[in-house]
Write a protein that holds these residues in place. Structure first.
Motif, PDB file in Angstrom:
ATOM      1  N   THR A  75       0.837  -1.197   0.000  1.00  0.00           N
ATOM      2  CA  THR A  75       0.000   0.000   0.000  1.00  0.00           C
ATOM      3  C   THR A  75       0.873   1.249   0.000  1.00  0.00           C
ATOM      4  N   SER A  76       1.968   1.239   0.738  1.00  0.00           N
ATOM      5  CA  SER A  76       2.819   2.427   0.791  1.00  0.00           C
ATOM      6  C   SER A  76       3.455   2.721  -0.567  1.00  0.00           C
ATOM      7  N   GLN A  77       3.776   1.688  -1.337  1.00  0.00           N
ATOM      8  CA  GLN A  77       4.369   1.906  -2.652  1.00  0.00           C
ATOM      9  C   GLN A  77       3.364   2.536  -3.617  1.00  0.00           C
ATOM     10  N   ILE A  78       2.145   2.004  -3.626  1.00  0.00           N
ATOM     11  CA  ILE A  78       1.142   2.561  -4.528  1.00  0.00           C
ATOM     12  C   ILE A  78       0.671   3.934  -4.030  1.00  0.00           C
ATOM     13  N   ARG A  79       0.632   4.111  -2.709  1.00  0.00           N
ATOM     14  CA  ARG A  79       0.184   5.384  -2.149  1.00  0.00           C
ATOM     15  C   ARG A  79       1.201   6.491  -2.415  1.00  0.00           C
ATOM     16  N   SER A  80       2.481   6.171  -2.474  1.00  0.00           N
ATOM     17  CA  SER A  80       3.482   7.206  -2.781  1.00  0.00           C
ATOM     18  C   SER A  80       3.261   7.769  -4.179  1.00  0.00           C
ATOM     19  N   VAL A  81       2.913   6.903  -5.119  1.00  0.00           N
ATOM     20  CA  VAL A  81       2.600   7.360  -6.476  1.00  0.00           C
ATOM     21  C   VAL A  81       1.307   8.172  -6.462  1.00  0.00           C
ATOM     22  N   PHE A  82       0.320   7.679  -5.745  1.00  0.00           N
ATOM     23  CA  PHE A  82      -0.972   8.363  -5.690  1.00  0.00           C
ATOM     24  C   PHE A  82      -0.845   9.735  -5.020  1.00  0.00           C
ATOM     25  N   THR A  83      -0.009   9.848  -3.994  1.00  0.00           N
ATOM     26  CA  THR A  83       0.219  11.138  -3.324  1.00  0.00           C
ATOM     27  C   THR A  83       0.829  12.134  -4.296  1.00  0.00           C
ATOM     28  N   LYS A  84       1.810  11.678  -5.074  1.00  0.00           N
ATOM     29  CA  LYS A  84       2.408  12.571  -6.091  1.00  0.00           C
ATOM     30  C   LYS A  84       1.352  13.037  -7.090  1.00  0.00           C
ATOM     31  N   LEU A  85       0.476  12.110  -7.497  1.00  0.00           N
ATOM     32  CA  LEU A  85      -0.588  12.486  -8.430  1.00  0.00           C
ATOM     33  C   LEU A  85      -1.507  13.546  -7.835  1.00  0.00           C
ATOM     34  N   LYS A  86      -1.863  13.397  -6.568  1.00  0.00           N
ATOM     35  CA  LYS A  86      -2.750  14.366  -5.930  1.00  0.00           C
ATOM     36  C   LYS A  86      -2.077  15.734  -5.785  1.00  0.00           C
ATOM     37  N   GLU A  87      -0.763  15.741  -5.539  1.00  0.00           N
ATOM     38  CA  GLU A  87      -0.025  17.009  -5.480  1.00  0.00           C
ATOM     39  C   GLU A  87      -0.048  17.697  -6.848  1.00  0.00           C
ATOM     40  N   ILE A  88       0.160  16.915  -7.893  1.00  0.00           N
ATOM     41  CA  ILE A  88       0.116  17.468  -9.253  1.00  0.00           C
ATOM     42  C   ILE A  88      -1.288  17.953  -9.566  1.00  0.00           C
ATOM     43  N   ASP A  89      -2.288  17.195  -9.156  1.00  0.00           N
ATOM     44  CA  ASP A  89      -3.680  17.565  -9.381  1.00  0.00           C
ATOM     45  C   ASP A  89      -4.011  18.889  -8.701  1.00  0.00           C
ATOM     46  N   ALA A  90      -3.513  19.103  -7.498  1.00  0.00           N
ATOM     47  CA  ALA A  90      -3.796  20.330  -6.756  1.00  0.00           C
ATOM     48  C   ALA A  90      -3.179  21.552  -7.433  1.00  0.00           C
ATOM     49  N   ILE A  93      -2.109  20.050 -13.871  1.00  0.00           N
ATOM     50  CA  ILE A  93      -1.246  19.238 -14.730  1.00  0.00           C
ATOM     51  C   ILE A  93      -0.491  20.091 -15.739  1.00  0.00           C
ATOM     52  N   VAL A  94      -1.086  21.183 -16.176  1.00  0.00           N
ATOM     53  CA  VAL A  94      -0.432  22.030 -17.173  1.00  0.00           C
ATOM     54  C   VAL A  94       0.870  22.598 -16.608  1.00  0.00           C
ATOM     55  N   ASP A  95       0.843  23.020 -15.334  1.00  0.00           N
ATOM     56  CA  ASP A  95       2.038  23.589 -14.707  1.00  0.00           C
ATOM     57  C   ASP A  95       3.007  22.523 -14.212  1.00  0.00           C
ATOM     58  N   LYS A  96       2.526  21.340 -13.932  1.00  0.00           N
ATOM     59  CA  LYS A  96       3.336  20.293 -13.328  1.00  0.00           C
ATOM     60  C   LYS A  96       3.527  19.085 -14.240  1.00  0.00           C
ATOM     61  N   GLN A  97       3.531  19.307 -15.539  1.00  0.00           N
ATOM     62  CA  GLN A  97       3.656  18.206 -16.483  1.00  0.00           C
ATOM     63  C   GLN A  97       4.990  17.473 -16.329  1.00  0.00           C
ATOM     64  N   ALA A  98       6.061  18.196 -16.051  1.00  0.00           N
ATOM     65  CA  ALA A  98       7.375  17.556 -15.873  1.00  0.00           C
ATOM     66  C   ALA A  98       7.365  16.635 -14.652  1.00  0.00           C
ATOM     67  N   ASP A  99       6.729  17.073 -13.567  1.00  0.00           N
ATOM     68  CA  ASP A  99       6.631  16.217 -12.383  1.00  0.00           C
ATOM     69  C   ASP A  99       5.818  14.962 -12.684  1.00  0.00           C
ATOM     70  N   PHE A 100       4.786  15.112 -13.498  1.00  0.00           N
ATOM     71  CA  PHE A 100       3.955  13.971 -13.877  1.00  0.00           C
ATOM     72  C   PHE A 100       4.773  12.961 -14.692  1.00  0.00           C
ATOM     73  N   ILE A 101       5.552  13.438 -15.626  1.00  0.00           N
ATOM     74  CA  ILE A 101       6.384  12.559 -16.447  1.00  0.00           C
ATOM     75  C   ILE A 101       7.410  11.834 -15.579  1.00  0.00           C
ATOM     76  N   MET A 102       7.875  12.476 -14.515  1.00  0.00           N
ATOM     77  CA  MET A 102       8.883  11.876 -13.636  1.00  0.00           C
ATOM     78  C   MET A 102       8.328  10.739 -12.781  1.00  0.00           C
ATOM     79  N   LEU A 103       7.016  10.483 -12.852  1.00  0.00           N
ATOM     80  CA  LEU A 103       6.461   9.309 -12.173  1.00  0.00           C
ATOM     81  C   LEU A 103       7.032   8.019 -12.768  1.00  0.00           C
ATOM     82  N   LYS A 104       7.304   8.036 -14.069  1.00  0.00           N
ATOM     83  CA  LYS A 104       7.824   6.829 -14.727  1.00  0.00           C
ATOM     84  C   LYS A 104       9.164   6.390 -14.129  1.00  0.00           C
ATOM     85  N   PRO A 105      10.169   7.281 -14.022  1.00  0.00           N
ATOM     86  CA  PRO A 105      11.419   6.825 -13.412  1.00  0.00           C
ATOM     87  C   PRO A 105      11.281   6.530 -11.912  1.00  0.00           C
TER      88      PRO A 105
END
Length: 166
Positions: A75-90, A93-105
């Motif tokens: 749960t902590s592994q999937i939640r870390s990704v989900f937390t990053k998504l919620k930060e980007i959502d807040a 996405i237009v301003d934080k597109q680079a952070d979104f792409i960095m989810l892959k690495p």
């Protein structure tokens, strides 16, 4: 040519003579459960992002959540990704597109570090195709695609927890 058959009394046991499998918390042994993956594939992820949730896609998200719960994604592994998504959502996405792409690495590093099948499947079947489709598709606007991707991960996270993800 004659086929040799070995009648080993320890067949199905480890080197200590105990049943093969893994030791549970109570000290007993359980046979490993081998699961086949019947969850979301790249086309399903793209369809979910493009059109939003449908009954069939939510059922596939349930299968995915169940599979990754049973194959070692915590749960902590999937939640870390989900937390990053919620930060980007807040922040948008237009301003934080680079952070979104960095989810892959981020997920690729975690998958290699922990070496668990569930994390590898999460990376290859959901995160990588999802991020690529949200960023590179010209269908609809990027905010709508991103919101649908967040909904997809919410569904997978919920089903992961419902099927015993720890």
């Amino acid at each position: 040519m004659e086929k040799k058959v070995f009648n080993n009394p320890n067949q199905g046991r480890n080197f200590q003579g105990q049943p093969q499998g893994y030791q549970n918390r109570q000290g007993g042994y359980q046979q490993r459960e081998y699961l086949s993956y019947e969850g979301l594939k790249k086309d399903d992820v793209e369809n979910f992002i493009k059109n939003g949730p449908t009954i069939d896609l939510v059922n596939l998200a349930e299968n995915t959540g169940k599979y990754i719960a049973k194959t070692g994604l915590t749960t902590s592994q999937i939640r870390s990704v989900f937390t990053k998504l919620k930060e980007i959502d807040a922040k948008g996405i237009v301003d934080k597109q680079a952070d979104f792409i960095m989810l892959k690495p981020l997920v690729a590093y975690a998958a290699k570090r922990h070496g668990k099948e569930g994390l590898n499947k999460f990376k290859s079947e959901i995160i990588n195709p999802g991020v690529d489709y949200v960023v590179s598709s010209n269908e609809g606007n990027i905010e709508k695609r991103f919101k649908n991707f967040v909904k997809l991960l919410e569904a997978v996270l919920a089903y992961h927890k419902a099927h015993g993800g720890n």
